[in-house]
Design a protein around this motif. Sequence first.
Motif, PDB file in Angstrom:
ATOM      1  N   VAL A  30       0.833  -1.211   0.000  1.00 47.08           N
ATOM      2  CA  VAL A  30       0.000   0.000   0.000  1.00 47.08           C
ATOM      3  C   VAL A  30       0.864   1.255   0.000  1.00 47.08           C
ATOM      4  O   VAL A  30       0.481   2.281  -0.574  1.00 47.08           O
ATOM      5  N   VAL A  31       2.031   1.186   0.619  1.00 42.07           N
ATOM      6  CA  VAL A  31       2.897   2.364   0.715  1.00 42.07           C
ATOM      7  C   VAL A  31       3.345   2.845  -0.657  1.00 42.07           C
ATOM      8  O   VAL A  31       3.749   4.009  -0.816  1.00 42.07           O
ATOM      9  N   THR A  32       3.253   1.997  -1.686  1.00 42.64           N
ATOM     10  CA  THR A  32       3.665   2.377  -3.040  1.00 42.64           C
ATOM     11  C   THR A  32       2.534   2.980  -3.857  1.00 42.64           C
ATOM     12  O   THR A  32       2.769   3.443  -4.979  1.00 42.64           O
ATOM     13  N   TYR A  33       1.305   2.990  -3.326  1.00 40.20           N
ATOM     14  CA  TYR A  33       0.144   3.429  -4.098  1.00 40.20           C
ATOM     15  C   TYR A  33       0.033   4.954  -4.131  1.00 40.20           C
ATOM     16  O   TYR A  33       0.302   5.628  -3.128  1.00 40.20           O
ATOM     17  N   LYS A  34      -0.423   5.487  -5.238  1.00 38.52           N
ATOM     18  CA  LYS A  34      -0.591   6.932  -5.379  1.00 38.52           C
ATOM     19  C   LYS A  34      -1.588   7.492  -4.374  1.00 38.52           C
ATOM     20  O   LYS A  34      -1.465   8.642  -3.950  1.00 38.52           O
ATOM     21  N   ASN A  35      -2.587   6.673  -4.016  1.00 37.10           N
ATOM     22  CA  ASN A  35      -3.644   7.163  -3.133  1.00 37.10           C
ATOM     23  C   ASN A  35      -3.322   6.967  -1.652  1.00 37.10           C
ATOM     24  O   ASN A  35      -4.226   6.968  -0.822  1.00 37.10           O
ATOM     25  N   ALA A  36      -2.027   6.785  -1.327  1.00 38.82           N
ATOM     26  CA  ALA A  36      -1.642   6.560   0.070  1.00 38.82           C
ATOM     27  C   ALA A  36      -0.619   7.576   0.569  1.00 38.82           C
ATOM     28  O   ALA A  36       0.340   7.217   1.261  1.00 38.82           O
ATOM     29  N   PRO A  37      -0.813   8.871   0.290  1.00 40.81           N
ATOM     30  CA  PRO A  37       0.182   9.857   0.754  1.00 40.81           C
ATOM     31  C   PRO A  37       0.244   9.972   2.271  1.00 40.81           C
ATOM     32  O   PRO A  37       1.314  10.236   2.831  1.00 40.81           O
ATOM     33  N   GLU A  38      -0.897   9.771   2.948  1.00 40.90           N
ATOM     34  CA  GLU A  38      -0.895   9.890   4.406  1.00 40.90           C
ATOM     35  C   GLU A  38      -0.108   8.765   5.055  1.00 40.90           C
ATOM     36  O   GLU A  38       0.535   8.969   6.091  1.00 40.90           O
ATOM     37  N   LEU A  39      -0.156   7.574   4.459  1.00 37.01           N
ATOM     38  CA  LEU A  39       0.640   6.471   4.987  1.00 37.01           C
ATOM     39  C   LEU A  39       2.122   6.788   4.865  1.00 37.01           C
ATOM     40  O   LEU A  39       2.902   6.523   5.785  1.00 37.01           O
ATOM     41  N   ARG A  40       2.519   7.371   3.738  1.00 41.48           N
ATOM     42  CA  ARG A  40       3.931   7.715   3.575  1.00 41.48           C
ATOM     43  C   ARG A  40       4.349   8.763   4.601  1.00 41.48           C
ATOM     44  O   ARG A  40       5.467   8.725   5.117  1.00 41.48           O
ATOM     45  N   GLU A  41       3.460   9.690   4.925  1.00 38.38           N
ATOM     46  CA  GLU A  41       3.751  10.653   5.981  1.00 38.38           C
ATOM     47  C   GLU A  41       3.840   9.962   7.343  1.00 38.38           C
ATOM     48  O   GLU A  41       4.647  10.342   8.199  1.00 38.38           O
ATOM     49  N   ALA A  42       3.003   8.936   7.511  1.00 43.29           N
ATOM     50  CA  ALA A  42       2.984   8.209   8.786  1.00 43.29           C
ATOM     51  C   ALA A  42       4.295   7.485   9.045  1.00 43.29           C
ATOM     52  O   ALA A  42       4.671   7.272  10.203  1.00 43.29           O
ATOM     53  N   LEU A  43       5.010   7.113   7.989  1.00 48.18           N
ATOM     54  CA  LEU A  43       6.295   6.435   8.171  1.00 48.18           C
ATOM     55  C   LEU A  43       7.247   7.278   9.012  1.00 48.18           C
ATOM     56  O   LEU A  43       7.988   6.754   9.839  1.00 48.18           O
ATOM     57  N   LYS A  44       7.201   8.579   8.806  1.00 51.99           N
ATOM     58  CA  LYS A  44       8.095   9.472   9.548  1.00 51.99           C
ATOM     59  C   LYS A  44       7.703   9.522  11.022  1.00 51.99           C
ATOM     60  O   LYS A  44       8.558   9.646  11.895  1.00 51.99           O
TER      61      LYS A  44
END
Length: 254
Positions: free
Chosen positions: A177-191
């Motif tokens: 899911v972290v690679t999906y275009k519609n998952a920007p909040e997850l990528r922010e959550a990684l930090k």
Amino acid sequence: MIDTHTHLYFPDYKDESPDVIERGLASGVSHFILPNVNEESLLEVKKLHAKYPDATYMAIGLHPTDINDDNEEFIEKIDLELSKGGFVAIGETGIDLHWETNNLNQQKVVFRKQLELAEKYRLPVIIHSRDAREETLEVLREVKLTVPLVFHSFTGTPEDVKRIREEFDPWFGINGVVTYKNAPELREALKEIGLDRIVLETDAPFLTPVPHRGERNESAYLVHVRDKIAEVLEKDPKEIEAITDANARKIFGI
């Protein structure tokens, strides 16, 4: 790399399970954790583990979408299986209000019983929580676990991470899911999560990462999850691999 959550024994692979294991090994995956979802799938987990005893590890539990009228009998079987050893975790277990909305109380009871088994046998818990964050936290709060927790297939926001950490200090399983275009909040959550609390997973055959999205997922695609995390956190992929592997080894005793 360690794939901390993969269902390579599912019927989706038919007779190909050895092939997908071999492709995973060739891609750099050294170990595969195989959580069952119900009583029938437990047998398939055992079969695949018997073929690859050095590369695979077994987890045992009852998935919330597989709850039925025979729950008590299977929970007793889980207890018996755990008493024999051979499992590295309880799970996957938890609460699902996406696919199942009419049996919340039953899900809570079954989840609670499995958490109690985790505490009894001193095993980590692989948690499935979909559209049920507060309900999941409610049960965790009641049982007061002292064993490690992994929020499998985490897709939440930075605010979700903060809310969970107000009371618990779990690890978070990150997959395609972290690679999906519609998952920007997850990528922010990684930090917000931090690398020291991330483990890699595929959840194969589901949630295939880009660039293979639309295909059946498999552990060989874990490399794309690793690389996306490296990109987001601005780290070398090898560092992501080393730290997430160390996390998995610590949690599961690998």
